[in-house]
Design an enzyme around this catalytic site. Sequence first.
Site, PDB file in Angstrom:
ATOM      1  N   ILE A 121       2.283   2.932   2.417  1.00 18.85           N
ATOM      2  CA  ILE A 121       3.485   2.898   3.264  1.00 18.85           C
ATOM      3  C   ILE A 121       4.526   1.961   2.652  1.00 18.85           C
ATOM      4  O   ILE A 121       5.718   2.285   2.599  1.00 18.85           O
ATOM      5  CB  ILE A 121       3.118   2.483   4.710  1.00 18.85           C
ATOM      6  CG1 ILE A 121       2.181   3.529   5.331  1.00 18.85           C
ATOM      7  CG2 ILE A 121       4.372   2.318   5.568  1.00 18.85           C
ATOM      8  CD1 ILE A 121       1.576   3.137   6.675  1.00 18.85           C
ATOM      9  N   ILE A 181       6.129  -3.574  11.054  1.00 15.60           N
ATOM     10  CA  ILE A 181       5.566  -2.282  11.485  1.00 15.60           C
ATOM     11  C   ILE A 181       4.073  -2.263  11.180  1.00 15.60           C
ATOM     12  O   ILE A 181       3.457  -1.193  11.145  1.00 15.60           O
ATOM     13  CB  ILE A 181       6.252  -1.081  10.799  1.00 15.60           C
ATOM     14  CG1 ILE A 181       6.190  -1.207   9.267  1.00 15.60           C
ATOM     15  CG2 ILE A 181       7.667  -0.904  11.276  1.00 15.60           C
ATOM     16  CD1 ILE A 181       6.483   0.101   8.547  1.00 15.60           C
ATOM     17  N   GLU A 217      -0.556  -6.719  22.303  1.00 16.63           N
ATOM     18  CA  GLU A 217       0.123  -5.564  22.904  1.00 16.63           C
ATOM     19  C   GLU A 217      -0.840  -4.746  23.771  1.00 16.63           C
ATOM     20  O   GLU A 217      -2.041  -4.775  23.509  1.00 16.63           O
ATOM     21  CB  GLU A 217       0.747  -4.684  21.800  1.00 16.63           C
ATOM     22  CG  GLU A 217      -0.254  -4.055  20.852  1.00 16.63           C
ATOM     23  CD  GLU A 217       0.403  -3.278  19.709  1.00 16.63           C
ATOM     24  OE1 GLU A 217       1.285  -3.812  19.024  1.00 16.63           O
ATOM     25  OE2 GLU A 217      -0.021  -2.132  19.499  1.00 16.63           O
ATOM     26  N   ARG A 266       0.919  -4.764  12.167  1.00 18.09           N
ATOM     27  CA  ARG A 266       0.028  -4.993  13.302  1.00 18.09           C
ATOM     28  C   ARG A 266       0.475  -6.251  14.018  1.00 18.09           C
ATOM     29  O   ARG A 266       0.985  -7.182  13.374  1.00 18.09           O
ATOM     30  CB  ARG A 266      -1.414  -5.236  12.829  1.00 18.09           C
ATOM     31  CG  ARG A 266      -2.248  -3.991  12.644  1.00 18.09           C
ATOM     32  CD  ARG A 266      -2.612  -3.333  13.980  1.00 18.09           C
ATOM     33  NE  ARG A 266      -3.362  -2.105  13.804  1.00 18.09           N
ATOM     34  CZ  ARG A 266      -2.846  -0.900  13.594  1.00 18.09           C
ATOM     35  NH1 ARG A 266      -1.538  -0.737  13.542  1.00 18.09           N
ATOM     36  NH2 ARG A 266      -3.617   0.158  13.458  1.00 18.09           N
ATOM     37  N   ARG A 305      -1.798  -8.457  -2.254  1.00 22.33           N
ATOM     38  CA  ARG A 305      -3.013  -9.094  -2.777  1.00 22.33           C
ATOM     39  C   ARG A 305      -3.159  -8.829  -4.267  1.00 22.33           C
ATOM     40  O   ARG A 305      -3.421  -9.706  -5.050  1.00 22.33           O
ATOM     41  CB  ARG A 305      -4.231  -8.550  -2.036  1.00 22.33           C
ATOM     42  CG  ARG A 305      -4.748  -9.497  -0.979  1.00 22.33           C
ATOM     43  CD  ARG A 305      -5.975  -8.952  -0.354  1.00 22.33           C
ATOM     44  NE  ARG A 305      -5.846  -7.481  -0.225  1.00 22.33           N
ATOM     45  CZ  ARG A 305      -6.710  -6.713   0.406  1.00 22.33           C
ATOM     46  NH1 ARG A 305      -7.759  -7.244   0.950  1.00 22.33           N
ATOM     47  NH2 ARG A 305      -6.541  -5.412   0.504  1.00 22.33           N
ATOM     48  N   HIS A 357       5.113   0.362  19.436  1.00 25.07           N
ATOM     49  CA  HIS A 357       4.118   0.835  18.458  1.00 25.07           C
ATOM     50  C   HIS A 357       4.233   2.354  18.244  1.00 25.07           C
ATOM     51  O   HIS A 357       3.291   3.107  18.506  1.00 25.07           O
ATOM     52  CB  HIS A 357       2.704   0.454  18.930  1.00 25.07           C
ATOM     53  CG  HIS A 357       1.706   0.414  17.797  1.00 25.07           C
ATOM     54  ND1 HIS A 357       0.647  -0.449  17.761  1.00 25.07           N
ATOM     55  CD2 HIS A 357       1.596   1.157  16.650  1.00 25.07           C
ATOM     56  CE1 HIS A 357      -0.064  -0.254  16.658  1.00 25.07           C
ATOM     57  NE2 HIS A 357       0.494   0.720  15.960  1.00 25.07           N
ATOM     58  N   GLY A 400       0.865  -1.195   0.000  1.00 20.26           N
ATOM     59  CA  GLY A 400       0.000   0.000   0.000  1.00 20.26           C
ATOM     60  C   GLY A 400       0.894   1.234   0.000  1.00 20.26           C
ATOM     61  O   GLY A 400       2.072   1.170  -0.358  1.00 20.26           O
TER      62      GLY A 400
HETATM   63  C1  DGY Z   1      -1.908   3.330  12.636  1.00 21.48           C
HETATM   64  O1  DGY Z   1      -2.168   4.478  12.293  1.00 21.48           O
HETATM   65  O2  DGY Z   1      -2.626   2.369  12.343  1.00 21.48           O
HETATM   66  C2  DGY Z   1      -0.682   3.143  13.444  1.00 21.48           C
HETATM   67  O3  DGY Z   1      -0.397   1.807  13.626  1.00 21.48           O
HETATM   68  C3  DGY Z   1      -0.823   3.849  14.785  1.00 21.48           C
HETATM   69  O4  DGY Z   1      -1.616   3.100  15.597  1.00 21.48           O
END
Ligand code: DGY
Length: 338
Positions: free
Chosen positions: A162, A242, A273, A244, A183, A291, A160
């Site tokens: 990021i 980074i 977490e 989830r 995907r 996080h 995506g």
């Molecule tokens: C998000 O924006 O989803 C980051 O992980 C911050 O929680």
Amino acid sequence: MTKPSPRPRILVTRAIFPEVAQRLSEHFDVESNATDEDWSAEEIARRLQDKTGALTFGLERIDAALLARCPQLKICANMTVGYNNFDLEAMRVCGVLGTNAPDVLTETTADFGFALLMATARRVTESEHFLRAGKWTRWQYEMFSGAEVHGSTLGIIGMGRIGQAIARRAAFGFGMQVVYHNRSRLDATLEADCRARYVGKEELLKTADHVMLVVPYSKESHHTMGAAELALMKPTATLINIARGGIVDDAALAAALRDKRIAAAGLDVFEGEPRVHPDLLAVSNVVLTPHIASATVGTRRAMAMLAVDNLIGYLLHGKAVTPLNADGLAARATPSAS
Ligand code: DGY
């Protein structure tokens, strides 16, 4: 009896920047968690009962059971890009709009992905702990040798916005070969823009020197990296998460790190977490952060302001900026200012 209010009532479930709270209060009657207490799900449900909207933080479960108790609720605005706390289908059926906060955090989060990759590959935190513990008494030629980053191969799972921002940093800043799995494949122009090549997941895991996870959490992406996938990685490779917690099987990862089946990992997110699997805490070849990938003051403020834009846009003008489930939204959500 609560006195009828002419303005929509908003719940803010956590502490937030004063300027964000101020902006909200210019438009809404706000109940906020200014002292940042840990509200239980029950407490959130109770406080939401008479609210029209909520500013949420990606942590509050918004599902059918909660919605049944909140007949006036019309919108939940996450200040996060992730929205796995929302049952979007239940919200759609109940006529409650969900919104998230994309784009404003893309570059900051990509910076952090790279910081974690560098820290992990080059053993930054492990060597700092060694130094702080007073163990550095002499220079040695192999001391804290890590893995090369420039010129190596980065495998990105989840391409995506990021993922693409990380790919650009890797290709143009560090001369890395970038392979990705997603995907759906990016169009040719975007692939060229990111200098990234689409490959199957297995090929990515077998060939990448560094694997970066940026895939959103869902039932389908649960344990994208489990024991079987970790076993495909090179023993010299690093894994960065980074995305989830729950995308990685943390117990399986801790075992792979302990047995040196992969070289190292960098984790910003964890299953369950803020609890961290004790086996991860027991291994030294992992960099652990709480996080914080989007945590710069400017970005967190922009994320919160976007959530406020969504609340104002939807409740006062009938149109949110970044809606998630506007298509087929049931009737209850017809916006109104009261
Ligand atoms: C998000 O924006 O989803 C980051 O992980 C911050 O929680």
